[in-house]
Design an enzyme around this catalytic site. Structure first.
Site, mmCIF file in Angstrom:
data_model
loop_
_atom_site.group_PDB
_atom_site.id
_atom_site.type_symbol
_atom_site.label_atom_id
_atom_site.label_comp_id
_atom_site.label_asym_id
_atom_site.label_seq_id
_atom_site.Cartn_x
_atom_site.Cartn_y
_atom_site.Cartn_z
ATOM 1 N N HIS A 240 -8.325 -4.928 -0.791
ATOM 2 C CA HIS A 240 -7.085 -4.288 -0.359
ATOM 3 C C HIS A 240 -6.712 -4.781 1.042
ATOM 4 O O HIS A 240 -7.557 -4.950 1.913
ATOM 5 C CB HIS A 240 -7.274 -2.770 -0.321
ATOM 6 C CG HIS A 240 -6.025 -2.023 0.012
ATOM 7 N ND1 HIS A 240 -5.050 -1.752 -0.930
ATOM 8 C CD2 HIS A 240 -5.572 -1.492 1.178
ATOM 9 C CE1 HIS A 240 -4.062 -1.088 -0.365
ATOM 10 N NE2 HIS A 240 -4.351 -0.914 0.923
ATOM 11 N N SER B 151 0.831 -1.193 0.000
ATOM 12 C CA SER B 151 0.000 0.000 0.000
ATOM 13 C C SER B 151 0.875 1.256 0.000
ATOM 14 O O SER B 151 1.656 1.457 -0.920
ATOM 15 C CB SER B 151 -0.956 -0.044 1.195
ATOM 16 O OG SER B 151 -1.994 0.892 1.053
ATOM 17 N N ASP C 145 -9.922 -3.944 -5.239
ATOM 18 C CA ASP C 145 -9.103 -2.948 -4.552
ATOM 19 C C ASP C 145 -9.001 -1.734 -5.461
ATOM 20 O O ASP C 145 -8.670 -1.863 -6.644
ATOM 21 C CB ASP C 145 -7.714 -3.530 -4.270
ATOM 22 C CG ASP C 145 -6.744 -2.522 -3.656
ATOM 23 O OD1 ASP C 145 -7.188 -1.439 -3.224
ATOM 24 O OD2 ASP C 145 -5.539 -2.833 -3.604
#
Length: 409
Positions: A375, A185, A345
């Site tokens: 995600h 991320s 995501d």
């Protein structure tokens, strides 16, 4: 007044709780009820972190670090020596296998959390697994975070730690030519930015043998990519992501008007839209089978005539490749790359577009997209919220890193 604010916060969190439990999910979502529970918990933590920030308090996960540290040590084997130290002034946590070996591979890990929360303790299960199963020395960087420390401070911390590790690998029994950099991320953003900086600024250092980007955030140019449109209602929403980008960039909370503009892709001037950077964020790089029926190819045009001083500053950062790695003009001579994305995501297409551009630049890329998940899914590999795909993806990453790093060639 304070108690009234707390009541409002509690009310908002109760509403979010109810919505999360009854949130509609796609038919092919894996383990839907576990996803609902995870979404519920994550949204509560994000909301709590946001509001504690408004009150000037530490984020929830930071306050919980001592507890995380105790829980992480319970029932663990004694096959790893885990200790805190500093790499040229940057706090890190080191995972060192205790069995003797001449030279091991190394992994520099940069945690996720939207540049505003997260810690080595929160990522202990992942980094411990990588150290144990890859038989590698893992360094988890405890970089400073926004909003208190906005761009470029988190990146500079990660870059400093990377330079130190590459320069002092032998001190930790690591082969400097077999080190990977990895991040998920926001940490994936930082990992990509670090490799760009090292290529351009430190050619004398050993090069990372591999970069691993796990559902990375790589651009703030287009908030209406197919994945942003299709997956914004799940664990990570478009609104949350824009808020994360803004805090990282500006060190403040974004106002409602600017947030609305960004979500409608009205945060970039017409002149900038017509510049060379428009070629770097290409929706046509996303395979058509990833476009659902509801996805629309909204034109990237701006109807706004004037921008605030803050938004003008944000626009300048959007095109900075160390802030948004997808905006780099040159992606040549970067490490071999392993990219993980999740079908549902909003950041999926960032990873897909980066993989495409890296391939065009001659970089060896392996991209794995996991269908039916969201995600952050690789964070959930332990009961009671084990996601089967998260566990599988971590196992496959271990296999990949063992092959990529244990080969001394």
């Amino acid at each position: 007044m304070f108690s009234r604010r707390l009541m409002v916060v509690a009310g908002v969190m109760v509403i979010m709780l109810g919505y999360s439990l009854y949130m509609p999910l796609p038919d092919d979502m894996e383990q839907p009820w576990k996803i609902r529970v995870i979404v519920m918990v994550v949204r509560q933590v994000l909301a709590a972190s946001y509001y504690t920030g408004l009150f000037g308090l530490e984020s929830v996960d930071r306050l919980a670090r001592p507890l995380h540290r105790v829980l992480n040590r319970l029932g663990q084997k004694d096959d790893l020596q885990i200790f805190d130290t500093t790499f040229d002034g940057v706090d890190v946590q080191v995972y060192l296998p205790v069995t003797k070996k001449d030279k091991r591979p190394g992994i520099l890990y940069l945690h996720g959390g939207g540049w505003v929360f997260g810690s080595p303790e929160l990522y202990d299960d992942m980094t411990r697994t990588l150290a144990r199963k890859v038989d590698a020395v893992v360094v988890s960087v405890d970089y400073r975070m926004a909003p208190k420390h906005s761009f470029p401070v988190p990146l500079e911390d990660c870059l400093t730690a990377a330079k130190f590790f590459l320069s002092n690998a032998s001190t930790y029994g690591v082969d400097p030519n077999r080190i990977a950099i990895a991040g998920d991320s926001a940490g994936g953003n930082l990992a990509a930015a670090v490799t760009l900086r090292l290529r351009d600024e430190a050619p004398e250092l050993p090069k990372f043998k591999q970069q691993v980007l796990i559902y990375p955030a790589l651009q703030a140019w287009d908030f209406q990519t197919p994945s942003y449109q299709e997956s914004s209602g799940f664990l990570l929403t478009a609104s949350q992501m824009v808020k994360f980008w803004w805090r990282y960039a500006m060190g403040t909370n974004i106002d409602a008007k600017t947030l609305k503009s960004a979500l409608a892709n009205q945060h970039i001037s017409t002149t900038l839209r017509q510049s060379k950077y428009s070629r770097h964020v290409r929706r046509d790089a996303v395979p058509k089978n990833f476009w659902s029926r509801d996805v629309k190819n909204f034109p990237l045009t701006t109807q706004v005539d004037s921008f605030s001083d803050e938004l003008i500053t944000f626009q300048k950062l959007i095109t900075n490749p160390t802030f948004s790695p997808l905006m780099a003009d040159n992606l040549k001579d970067l490490p071999k790359t392993y990219i993980v994305t999740a079908q549902y995501d909003i950041l999926r297409d960032d990873g897909i577009m980066y993989a495409k551009r890296l391939e065009e630049a001659g970089v060896s890329v392996r991209h794995k997209n996991y269908p039916g998940t969201v995600h952050g899914f690789m964070m959930f590999t332990k009961e009671p919220v084990t996601l089967n795909l998260g566990k599988r993806a971590l196992e496959e990453l271990v296999i990949f890193l063992k092959e990529a790093l244990c080969n001394k060639k």
